[in-house]
Design an enzyme around this catalytic site. Structure first.
Site, PDB file in Angstrom:
ATOM      1  N   THR A  77      -2.640  -5.166  -2.755  1.00  0.00           N
ATOM      2  CA  THR A  77      -3.330  -5.664  -1.556  1.00  0.00           C
ATOM      3  C   THR A  77      -4.817  -5.328  -1.641  1.00  0.00           C
ATOM      4  O   THR A  77      -5.673  -6.166  -1.354  1.00  0.00           O
ATOM      5  CB  THR A  77      -2.691  -5.080  -0.281  1.00  0.00           C
ATOM      6  OG1 THR A  77      -1.311  -5.445  -0.279  1.00  0.00           O
ATOM      7  CG2 THR A  77      -3.343  -5.611   0.984  1.00  0.00           C
ATOM      8  N   ASN A 165       7.263 -13.859  -5.246  1.00  0.00           N
ATOM      9  CA  ASN A 165       8.063 -12.679  -4.901  1.00  0.00           C
ATOM     10  C   ASN A 165       9.367 -13.012  -4.191  1.00  0.00           C
ATOM     11  O   ASN A 165      10.329 -12.264  -4.266  1.00  0.00           O
ATOM     12  CB  ASN A 165       7.242 -11.710  -4.036  1.00  0.00           C
ATOM     13  CG  ASN A 165       6.547 -12.395  -2.900  1.00  0.00           C
ATOM     14  OD1 ASN A 165       5.813 -13.356  -3.101  1.00  0.00           O
ATOM     15  ND2 ASN A 165       6.773 -11.929  -1.687  1.00  0.00           N
ATOM     16  N   GLN A 195       4.349  -9.793  -9.441  1.00  0.00           N
ATOM     17  CA  GLN A 195       5.763  -9.933  -9.819  1.00  0.00           C
ATOM     18  C   GLN A 195       5.916 -10.442 -11.252  1.00  0.00           C
ATOM     19  O   GLN A 195       7.040 -10.696 -11.697  1.00  0.00           O
ATOM     20  CB  GLN A 195       6.484 -10.889  -8.847  1.00  0.00           C
ATOM     21  CG  GLN A 195       6.467 -10.442  -7.395  1.00  0.00           C
ATOM     22  CD  GLN A 195       7.317  -9.210  -7.125  1.00  0.00           C
ATOM     23  OE1 GLN A 195       8.094  -8.764  -7.976  1.00  0.00           O
ATOM     24  NE2 GLN A 195       7.175  -8.643  -5.935  1.00  0.00           N
ATOM     25  N   SER A 215       0.415  -4.218  -9.157  1.00  0.00           N
ATOM     26  CA  SER A 215       0.874  -3.125  -8.307  1.00  0.00           C
ATOM     27  C   SER A 215       1.858  -2.254  -9.082  1.00  0.00           C
ATOM     28  O   SER A 215       2.793  -2.777  -9.693  1.00  0.00           O
ATOM     29  CB  SER A 215       1.563  -3.734  -7.080  1.00  0.00           C
ATOM     30  OG  SER A 215       2.056  -2.724  -6.270  1.00  0.00           O
ATOM     31  N   GLY A 216       1.651  -0.932  -9.030  1.00  0.00           N
ATOM     32  CA  GLY A 216       2.521  -0.033  -9.795  1.00  0.00           C
ATOM     33  C   GLY A 216       3.932   0.060  -9.252  1.00  0.00           C
ATOM     34  O   GLY A 216       4.905   0.087 -10.012  1.00  0.00           O
ATOM     35  N   HIS A 217       4.069   0.051  -7.922  1.00  0.00           N
ATOM     36  CA  HIS A 217       5.395   0.368  -7.369  1.00  0.00           C
ATOM     37  C   HIS A 217       6.411  -0.751  -7.549  1.00  0.00           C
ATOM     38  O   HIS A 217       7.601  -0.557  -7.301  1.00  0.00           O
ATOM     39  CB  HIS A 217       5.282   0.799  -5.898  1.00  0.00           C
ATOM     40  CG  HIS A 217       4.997  -0.279  -4.910  1.00  0.00           C
ATOM     41  ND1 HIS A 217       5.967  -0.828  -4.112  1.00  0.00           N
ATOM     42  CD2 HIS A 217       3.843  -0.903  -4.576  1.00  0.00           C
ATOM     43  CE1 HIS A 217       5.407  -1.732  -3.317  1.00  0.00           C
ATOM     44  NE2 HIS A 217       4.117  -1.801  -3.582  1.00  0.00           N
ATOM     45  N   THR A 253     -12.134   9.318  -5.068  1.00  0.00           N
ATOM     46  CA  THR A 253     -11.489  10.040  -6.172  1.00  0.00           C
ATOM     47  C   THR A 253     -10.207   9.328  -6.579  1.00  0.00           C
ATOM     48  O   THR A 253      -9.408   8.932  -5.733  1.00  0.00           O
ATOM     49  CB  THR A 253     -11.189  11.499  -5.726  1.00  0.00           C
ATOM     50  OG1 THR A 253     -12.425  12.076  -5.315  1.00  0.00           O
ATOM     51  CG2 THR A 253     -10.577  12.305  -6.851  1.00  0.00           C
ATOM     52  N   CYS A 344      15.603 -10.161  12.649  1.00  0.00           N
ATOM     53  CA  CYS A 344      16.734 -10.145  13.557  1.00  0.00           C
ATOM     54  C   CYS A 344      16.302 -10.605  14.945  1.00  0.00           C
ATOM     55  O   CYS A 344      15.184 -11.019  15.141  1.00  0.00           O
ATOM     56  CB  CYS A 344      17.269  -8.745  13.674  1.00  0.00           C
ATOM     57  SG  CYS A 344      16.056  -7.681  14.429  1.00  0.00           S
TER      58      CYS A 344
HETATM   59  N1  PLP Z   1       1.634  -9.790  -4.008  1.00  0.00           N
HETATM   60  C1  PLP Z   1       2.937  -9.925  -4.218  1.00  0.00           C
HETATM   61  C2  PLP Z   1       3.456 -11.145  -4.916  1.00  0.00           C
HETATM   62  C3  PLP Z   1       3.826  -8.942  -3.798  1.00  0.00           C
HETATM   63  O1  PLP Z   1       5.133  -9.096  -4.004  1.00  0.00           O
HETATM   64  C4  PLP Z   1       3.297  -7.808  -3.139  1.00  0.00           C
HETATM   65  C5  PLP Z   1       4.230  -6.791  -2.630  1.00  0.00           C
HETATM   66  O2  PLP Z   1       4.626  -6.729  -1.514  1.00  0.00           O
HETATM   67  C6  PLP Z   1       1.911  -7.695  -2.954  1.00  0.00           C
HETATM   68  C7  PLP Z   1       1.110  -8.707  -3.395  1.00  0.00           C
HETATM   69  C8  PLP Z   1       1.297  -6.484  -2.295  1.00  0.00           C
HETATM   70  O3  PLP Z   1       1.367  -5.373  -3.177  1.00  0.00           O
HETATM   71  P1  PLP Z   1       1.050  -3.884  -2.730  1.00  0.00           P
HETATM   72  O4  PLP Z   1       2.245  -3.365  -2.043  1.00  0.00           O
HETATM   73  O5  PLP Z   1       0.795  -3.135  -4.007  1.00  0.00           O
HETATM   74  O6  PLP Z   1      -0.161  -3.892  -1.889  1.00  0.00           O
END
Ligand code: PLP
Length: 798
Positions: A77, A165, A195, A215-217, A253, A344
């Site tokens: 992001t 995604n 992705q 994105s690392g996670h 940092t 929901c």
């Molecule tokens: N772009 C895509 C295609 C994603 O799947 C995500 C994850 O939610 C993001 C951007 C945002 O990534 P981050 O959580 O590293 O900010």
């Protein structure tokens, strides 16, 4: 049936992934030993800087980015923000230099929300005033390259993604580049590669990509570490100013533990002999097995992922007849963690990605995403498939999927009232378990299949299919049901009456207002009587279900349920500004209703806008001043005053605020006198002080059928199961005999605390004060510190 679920099977890797143990070790080492600040010039700092720079080299190698800048960020992001901001600062400069005319900020219609939101935000903040325009996609999610070619000439940025995604669709970056550069060689091009990394080859230097976000996670590194690639001749304007880290491109940092962990993940990717990440062939075979299990378990599954153009790790599907929330709840109960496309609650929302692909609404509203990680194992996939098949069996047991022989006189058939919902619309099924007679009230087309399955599977005999009025916002599926269920429908249900009232009745009953009304019998001592209740529409009826006295009178207190259409809603009264409405009739009908039913008789509406399920006159009089004035036995509000007030109320119904036609102005907030929450860390203490409580799981039976370690979630005993669809039925005896339940506590539980809070609120609203719910539900268990599960049920794909 109780199915043992001991471990979670996590199939939501596109949302986030578990950190590789080796990466976590490196992060820990970077916190405990190599904890230096990369900007320090002493040896501790130099060691930290070495980690930073060697990881940067690794990123270059994995992304094929020998040139250009590699900047560490907090995630994708942030990387997207920097790219968008940099491009828009240039657009702003051009505007200041006098460039006029319409300019565009283009993005693919299926981009992650981070992209269009960043465009809108910076366009606004920088005062540029460009048009933010989506590039349409086809039914496979592929960009309309003709549109791109046509519009790119006047664009100040073009944002596309490498892999989607939600669906896993792969975009052909070469084709996008060709279309784009044929039209505009200079425009900054941002590509969201979140992705794609590890799943499709990337070689950024061979492209004209200006900004790429990672994105690392999403790839087994921790949260809080990401990468922005900036092309060699591309301008970058820092978003953060400060200490000048990252060559001044991103002050602050650096997150060295995150960087160190990312290095481990990238090493695994680089080393083709490393077995940590599965190869394409293995991932393909995993996908095939999951797809087969879904098709077997849930035969009406339709896949939304274009398998010929998608990464193997993402499977997006919808199950006809089921909302995504239902499938997600079921899978969660079965110990499979997946992602749903719609939130929901009563409002039906869908996936904007599938909407952009032009897929039918039901597929968008029912979308589920299974996404497995590159580290998935054979045994995880095998267990996932087994559980998917068990989930399918649970739906068959609940009569929600009917295959083969219908069950005869199922021992689990429900007695009493069932409420089915589609958005705010309600269909009610009244069943007499002894005779298997049933009556269907206000059937909605979207629920037709479910109603049919229910009737067949429970071998019910349909006495009547009734509408309370001809609905203005939706079509009744009464005739369709009568024809589809012809083998289960009584001759009397084949009525010529426009609302389905049977031609031959069992007699006349005297109602609470002294009038005579036709009735038919449902069970040994239960009847359905009808009388007119015009106002919202001219044809409005109320159906009263109850026990006749010996003199054939149906006393208000003997009315178990009243179905009064949209005359009285939860939190409001029916609108009267339709051509067939009459406010004067509504006034009289409300006064009439108060004579027909007891003050605590559940009133079952056609619409439930507040997740309130049902209501009573007593509850509504308390929260609705106008109703209290109408029903005032001493000095009711004069009709002329009512007509004036009603005019004003109807004028306030803003149809633009809602996608659906609202049948009355609703006051949604009912104030609770005291909290209904039992916080996770209060569970033990609460139960110690409330020995005689009834603990009630409000999940649907197919969810409840999966076993649960109740003690581990902080319960003293296994709960009863009263699904929300049976809440009104559960309420009725409590309301009819308040004294019998006044000394017992009702404690509701569900998956996340969402449905259980609704149940407790409903009880409190209708006057059962000793109702609570377990905040955080099964998800949080007996945690020592109260974590919040607020977002657990509102699970838009991320
Ligand atoms: N772009 C895509 C295609 C994603 O799947 C995500 C994850 O939610 C993001 C951007 C945002 O990534 P981050 O959580 O590293 O900010």
């Amino acid at each position: 049936m109780a199915i043992g679920i001991s471990t979670d099977i996590y199939l939501d890797a596109n949302a986030t992934t578990r950190v590789l143990p080796a990466a976590a070790d490196e992060a820990m080492a970077a916190m405990e030993e190599l904890f230096g600040n990369p900007s320090s010039s002493h040896i501790t700092g130099i060691r930290a800087r070495h980690i930073l720079e060697s990881t940067r080299s690794l990123v270059r190698s994995v992304l094929g980015a020998e040139s250009g800048q590699i900047i560490f960020t907090s995630g994708a992001t942030e990387a997207i923000q920097i790219g968008v901001f940099s491009a828009l600062v240039q657009a702003q400069e051009r505007r200041r230099q006098g460039l006029t005319g319409e300019r565009l900020l283009l993005y693919g219609a299926t981009e992650h929300k981070a992209v269009p939101q960043a465009l809108l935000h910076w366009n606004h903040i920088l005062g540029i005033g460009n048009q933010v325009l989506a590039i349409p996609v086809d039914s496979k999610g592929m960009l309309d390259l003709g549109f791109l070619r046509e519009h790119a000439e006047v664009a100040d940025i073009v944002c596309t993604m490498a892999v989607n995604n939600e669906t896993g669709a792969i975009h052909d970056l070469n084709a996008v580049e060709q279309a784009l550069r044929n039209s505009n060689e200079q425009v900054p091009w941002l590509v969201d590669c979140v992705q794609a990394i590890g799943k499709t080859p990337l070689c950024l230097c061979e492209t004209t990509v200006d900004y790429a976000a990672f994105s690392g996670h999403k790839l087994h590194a921790p949260k809080g570490i990401g990468v922005l690639y900036v092309g060699e001749n591309t301008r970058l304007t820092p978003l953060f100013a400060g200490g000048g880290q990252e060559s001044g491109a991103r002050s602050g940092t650096e997150n060295l533990p995150g960087v160190a962990a990312l290095a481990t993940v990238l090493q695994c990717l680089e080393d083709e002999t490393d077995p940590t990440f599965k190869d394409q062939q293995t991932l393909d075979s995993y996908r095939e097995r999951i797809v087969n299990s879904l098709t077997l378990a849930l035969p009406s599954t339709v896949f939304n992922t274009p398998f010929d153009k998608a990464v193997p790790t993402t499977i997006n599907f919808s199950v006809k007849g089921f909302s995504s929330k239902e499938i997600m709840d079921l899978f969660d109960a079965a110990g499979i963690r997946v992602s749903s496309g719609s939130a929901c609650g009563s409002a039906l929302r869908g996936s904007y990605v599938l909407d952009a692909m032009g897929l039918p609404r039901w597929r968008s509203e029912g979308a589920i995403r299974i996404s497995f990680g590159l580290t998935s194992t054979e045994s995880e996939i095998a267990t996932a498939c087994e559980r998917i098949e068990e989930a399918g069996n649970a739906l068959r047991e609940s009569c929600l999927i009917v295959s083969g022989e219908s069950r005869i006189h199922s021992p689990t058939a429900d007695d009493g009232l069932i409420q089915l919902k589609h958005g705010s619309m309600c269909t009610w099924i009244l069943v007499d378990v002894e005779t298997r007679n049933c009556v269907i009230i206000d059937p909605i087309e979207e629920l037709a299949e479910r109603i049919e399955n229910y009737v067949r599977c429970n071998d019910c005999h349909v006495l009547a299919v009734l509408d309370t009025h001809l609905h203005l916002d939706h079509d009744s599926c009464r005739s369709m049901l009568v024809s589809h269920l012809s083998d289960s429908v009584a001759c009397s249900a084949n009525s010529a009456d426009p609302l389905g009232w049977p031609e031959h009745c069992d007699g006349m009953a005297t109602l609470g207002d002294g009038s005579e009304a036709e009735f038919f019998r449902v069970g040994a001592d239960e009847v359905v009587a009808k009388t007119s209740l015009p106002g919202h529409t001219a044809d409005g009826q109320v159906y009263l279900v109850g026990r006749l006295s010996a003199d054939s009178s149906l006393c208000p207190d003997n009315v178990r349920f009243a179905f009064s259409g949209d005359t009285l809603l939860i939190g409001g009264i029916g609108r009267t500004d339709f051509p067939t409405s009459s406010a004067e009739s509504l006034y009289n009908s409300l006064r009439k209703l108060s004579k027909l039913v007891g003050k605590n008789t559940p009133i079952c509406p056609t619409h439930d806008y507040t997740n309130g399920f049902a209501t009573t006159l007593a509850a509504e009089r308390k929260s609705n001043r106008l109703l209290a004035q109408i029903l005032d036995s001493v000095a009711p509000i004069p009709l002329s005053d009512f007509l004036e007030v009603k005019n004003v109320i109807d004028a306030r119904i803003d149809e633009n605020e809602s996608e659906e036609l609202v049948c009355g102005l609703i006051k949604a907030n009912f104030e609770q006198e005291s909290s209904i929450d039992i916080a996770p860390d209060e569970r033990k203490e609460f139960f110690a002080g409330h020995g005689e409580s009834r603990i009630i799981d409000v999940r649907e039976p197919h969810e409840f059928s999966f076993s649960q370690d109740w003690f581990a979630v902080g319960l003293e005993k296994s709960p009863e199961n009263v699904p929300l669809s049976r809440l009104t039925n559960f309420l009725q005896p409590l309301l009819a005999n308040p004294a019998a339940s006044s000394d017992r506590d009702f404690i509701f539980i569900c998956r996340s605390g969402n449905r259980s809070s609704i149940a407790a609120e409903v009880l409190r609203r209708v006057g059962v004060k000793n109702a609570w719910h377990i905040a955080g539900g099964l998800a949080l268990g007996a945690r020592p510190n109260g974590m919040s599960a607020d977002s657990v049920d509102g699970d838009f794909m991320i």
